[in-house]
Design an enzyme around this catalytic site. Structure first.
Site, PDB file in Angstrom:
ATOM      1  N   ASP A 110      -6.966  21.845  27.973  1.00  0.00           N
ATOM      2  CA  ASP A 110      -5.587  21.391  27.846  1.00  0.00           C
ATOM      3  C   ASP A 110      -5.051  21.918  26.519  1.00  0.00           C
ATOM      4  O   ASP A 110      -5.611  21.625  25.456  1.00  0.00           O
ATOM      5  CB  ASP A 110      -5.580  19.851  27.861  1.00  0.00           C
ATOM      6  CG  ASP A 110      -4.348  19.284  28.516  1.00  0.00           C
ATOM      7  OD1 ASP A 110      -3.251  19.731  28.140  1.00  0.00           O
ATOM      8  OD2 ASP A 110      -4.486  18.406  29.382  1.00  0.00           O
ATOM      9  N   ASP A 212       0.448  21.615  28.242  1.00  0.00           N
ATOM     10  CA  ASP A 212       1.169  20.350  28.220  1.00  0.00           C
ATOM     11  C   ASP A 212       2.670  20.576  27.984  1.00  0.00           C
ATOM     12  O   ASP A 212       3.037  21.327  27.078  1.00  0.00           O
ATOM     13  CB  ASP A 212       0.575  19.504  27.075  1.00  0.00           C
ATOM     14  CG  ASP A 212       1.018  18.070  27.133  1.00  0.00           C
ATOM     15  OD1 ASP A 212       0.745  17.398  28.136  1.00  0.00           O
ATOM     16  OD2 ASP A 212       1.639  17.605  26.153  1.00  0.00           O
ATOM     17  N   GLU A 278       2.391  22.381  32.853  1.00  0.00           N
ATOM     18  CA  GLU A 278       2.999  21.119  33.281  1.00  0.00           C
ATOM     19  C   GLU A 278       4.506  21.329  33.278  1.00  0.00           C
ATOM     20  O   GLU A 278       5.139  21.350  32.230  1.00  0.00           O
ATOM     21  CB  GLU A 278       2.617  19.990  32.318  1.00  0.00           C
ATOM     22  CG  GLU A 278       3.089  18.650  32.841  1.00  0.00           C
ATOM     23  CD  GLU A 278       3.125  17.541  31.788  1.00  0.00           C
ATOM     24  OE1 GLU A 278       3.278  16.386  32.183  1.00  0.00           O
ATOM     25  OE2 GLU A 278       3.027  17.847  30.583  1.00  0.00           O
ATOM     26  N   HIS A 339      -3.492  12.088  35.510  1.00  0.00           N
ATOM     27  CA  HIS A 339      -3.667  10.996  34.561  1.00  0.00           C
ATOM     28  C   HIS A 339      -2.361  10.341  34.113  1.00  0.00           C
ATOM     29  O   HIS A 339      -2.388   9.429  33.303  1.00  0.00           O
ATOM     30  CB  HIS A 339      -4.403  11.542  33.331  1.00  0.00           C
ATOM     31  CG  HIS A 339      -3.568  12.559  32.602  1.00  0.00           C
ATOM     32  ND1 HIS A 339      -3.255  13.795  33.135  1.00  0.00           N
ATOM     33  CD2 HIS A 339      -2.942  12.510  31.402  1.00  0.00           C
ATOM     34  CE1 HIS A 339      -2.486  14.445  32.294  1.00  0.00           C
ATOM     35  NE2 HIS A 339      -2.283  13.699  31.229  1.00  0.00           N
ATOM     36  N   ASP A 340      -1.238  10.847  34.601  1.00  0.00           N
ATOM     37  CA  ASP A 340       0.048  10.271  34.208  1.00  0.00           C
ATOM     38  C   ASP A 340       0.684   9.427  35.299  1.00  0.00           C
ATOM     39  O   ASP A 340       1.772   8.882  35.107  1.00  0.00           O
ATOM     40  CB  ASP A 340       1.035  11.399  33.831  1.00  0.00           C
ATOM     41  CG  ASP A 340       0.671  12.054  32.515  1.00  0.00           C
ATOM     42  OD1 ASP A 340       0.068  11.379  31.657  1.00  0.00           O
ATOM     43  OD2 ASP A 340       0.981  13.254  32.348  1.00  0.00           O
TER      44      ASP A 340
HETATM   45  C1  NOJ Z   1       2.100  15.114  29.249  1.00  0.00           C
HETATM   46  C2  NOJ Z   1       0.706  14.573  29.337  1.00  0.00           C
HETATM   47  O1  NOJ Z   1       0.217  14.787  30.625  1.00  0.00           O
HETATM   48  C3  NOJ Z   1       0.790  13.123  28.947  1.00  0.00           C
HETATM   49  O2  NOJ Z   1      -0.404  12.437  29.197  1.00  0.00           O
HETATM   50  C4  NOJ Z   1       1.185  13.040  27.493  1.00  0.00           C
HETATM   51  O3  NOJ Z   1       1.377  11.690  27.143  1.00  0.00           O
HETATM   52  C5  NOJ Z   1       2.471  13.821  27.230  1.00  0.00           C
HETATM   53  N1  NOJ Z   1       2.522  15.087  27.874  1.00  0.00           N
HETATM   54  C6  NOJ Z   1       2.624  14.075  25.758  1.00  0.00           C
HETATM   55  O4  NOJ Z   1       1.686  15.040  25.352  1.00  0.00           O
END
Ligand code: NOJ
Length: 554
Positions: A110, A212, A278, A339-340
């Site tokens: 990541d 990210d 992302e 994970h989000d």
């Molecule tokens: C996206 C990530 O997937 C998330 O977990 C994170 O909190 C935010 N970006 C900030 O880096």
């Protein structure tokens, strides 16, 4: 919908299956309640030991494993070129790479380019004085003449995106927590330092990066105010609210594409490396992240199936719309969980989770699985005391991402075989019935289905890289499509409803059931009248028509 462009099989990230590990929650080898890299090494055989007993994935993407104060559980990096002691050391990482590569598993890290931790030495220098050479590495601004914030941007975690620094009398920008100051990618030194981070890991043998919030790294040069979604009449509280604004100036600027092209060039200095991003934007803007000629990201994450209403028409609509918009050089991809987000199975139920698995692993596009998805792990209820995620603390418990970050369920033993002590987040209450050990012994478990589907995808290049074509059928509850390569044809029929359906397949030459989500060895011959049981999905090998054509021509 028809997508005939067939992509060659040589690129592993097109034909392979990616598996996301949230390192804190996968396997704890040293009894501190938090997962670590040695734990992952011990479980590599579960992921791929080269036999049909293992899951058979091709690559692991690790959420951040770098030194970090953990304000956002690793997405606040304080050293990009080391490993957090909680997870191991660079030596453990080298061992992980070697052990993974030995099993033909690729490693994807990541990359967190938008922001560092506020404790990163770069930021400590930057905030030490206005004259510091690294001052411009971050985005510092004076208040407006009337003393108010430099602009109206909000943080994704709530509240304004600006934090006042008493010592130097300026605000700094943070699109997330105030512990995550945004880097200034317009500064060439920042860009160089960050590209060198990529090279550091590429030299160590890393096979690619998930980047990210990559679309956020460039902001409007003049930091103009964002317009509001509902016009100007929002209360002052809401004025900084992330969700009330149209994000016209704080992200997704056209200039970001020049930077991503530079990132891609670095990846291309090494053979067969992948750039995954992302990227959340609407289709027309999302597509731009492939680059005009495919010279940006190979895989901007496609999150659409995570949010689409779970019914055949909506799911098919989402797939067809995306496939229809992709230029021929671009390769699609699909994600059901990460994970989000809350785990999908908790939204659609167990029976449909099997449909979701078959869908994910038969579509044309790289599948990314999230650890535990293959077991049917559900969201864990989190109470106030067990909550850890800063998003939950700031936006409210319903926004906490903890429920989907629950420890992996390996066995029915105490702490689910994940750890020897109480894990950092609570285990799901069903871990004694739902775990790797139990499901491995059950020939019809969800885990057995995932293994079978991944194996089939591997054995049948048509399912990996073949063309995609939607088949119109007589039921609104079924999504039916065909995959084809070199005259090897498969029909996938998915029943999104809890009632049995009698499907009529137009112009169907006949075939044989290859796999049913019921895993009950149904190898029935199928004519154009296909009976699907409730919540059943099937893969049918379509009869080879080459021979017939040959006869006609002869
Ligand atoms: C996206 C990530 O997937 C998330 O977990 C994170 O909190 C935010 N970006 C900030 O880096």
């Amino acid at each position: 919908m028809q997508k005939t462009a067939v992509i060659k099989n040589e690129e592993w990230w097109k034909s392979g299956v990616i598996y996301q590990i949230y390192p804190r929650s996968f396997m704890d080898s040293n009894g501190d309640g938090v997962g670590d890299l040695q734990g992952v090494i011990e479980k590599l055989d579960y992921l791929n030991d080269g036999t049909e007993r293992s899951l058979g994935i091709d690559a692991i993407w690790f959420s951040p494993i770098f030194p970090s104060p953990m304000a956002d559980f690793g997405y606040d990096v304080s050293d990009y070129c080391d490993i957090h002691p909680l997870f191991g050391s660079l030596d453990t990482f080298d061992k992980l790479i070697a052990e993974a590569h030995r099993r033909a598993i690729k490693i994807i890290l990541d990359f967190v380019p938008n922001h560092t931790s506020n404790l990163h030495p770069w930021f400590l220098e930057s905030r030490s004085s206005r004259q510091n050479p690294k001052r411009d590495w971050y985005i510092w601004r004076d208040p407006k003449a009337d003393g108010s914030l430099p602009n109206n941007w909000g943080s994704a975690f709530g509240g304004p995106a600006w934090e006042w620094d008493e010592q130097t009398g300026q605000y700094y920008l943070h699109s997330f927590l105030k512990e995550q100051p945004d880097l200034n990618w317009r500064n060439p030194q920042v860009k160089k330092a960050m590209l060198d981070v990529l090279r550091f890991w590429l030299e160590r043998g890393v096979d690619g990066f998930r980047m990210d919030v990559i679309g956020m790294i460039m902001k409007d040069a003049d930091l103009r105010d964002n317009p509001f979604l509902m016009g100007d009449t929002v209360s002052s509280d809401a004025a900084n609210s992330y969700s009330q604004q149209k994000h016209l100036f704080d992200q997704d600027q056209d200039e970001v594409h020049n930077v991503i092209r530079e990132i891609r060039k670095v990846l291309d200095e090494y053979p067969q490396r992948v750039g995954i991003g992302e990227v959340w934007y609407e289709l027309p803007r999302w597509i731009k992240y492939y680059g005009a000629n495919g010279d940006e990201l190979q895989l901007p994450f496609n999150f659409r199936l995570m949010h689409v209403p779970w019914n055949a028409r909506a799911v098919q609509g989402s797939v067809d719309e995306m496939e229809g918009a992709l230029p021929d050089f671009a390769w699609s991809n699909y994600v059901l969980n990460n994970h989000d987000s809350p785990r999908l199975i908790s939204k659609i139920g167990e029976a449909q989770a099997r449909i979701a698995a078959m869908l994910l692993l038969t579509l044309r596009g790289t599948p990314t699985l999230y650890y535990g998805e293959e077991l049917g792990m559900e969201n864990t209820m989190i109470n106030k005391d067990s909550m850890r995620d800063p998003q939950g603390f700031r936006l409210g418990r319903e926004y906490s991402r903890d429920p989907g970050r629950n420890p992996m369920q390996w066995t029915g033993d105490r702490y689910a075989g994940f750890s020897t002590v109480e894990p950092w987040l609570p285990l799901a209450p069903d871990y004694q019935e739902r775990n790797v050990q139990v499901e491995s012994k059950d020939p019809v478990s969800l885990l057995s289905l995932y293994r079978k589907l991944i194996q089939l995808r591997k054995q049948q290049p048509a399912l990996q890289v073949g063309s995609y074509r939607t088949i119109q059928v007589n039921s609104p509850d079924c999504f039916v499509f065909e995959r084809e390569l070199d005259n090897n044809r498969f029909l996938i029929a998915l029943n999104f409803s809890a009632i049995a359906i009698d499907l009529q397949l137009p112009k169907f030459p006949g075939g044989k059931i290859f796999l049913s989500t019921y895993l009950d060895k149904n190898e029935a011959l199928v004519s154009n009248d296909l009976k699907l049981r409730e919540n059943e999905g099937v893969i049918i090998k379509i009869e080879n028509t080459l021979h017939n054509h040959g006869m006609k021509n002869g």
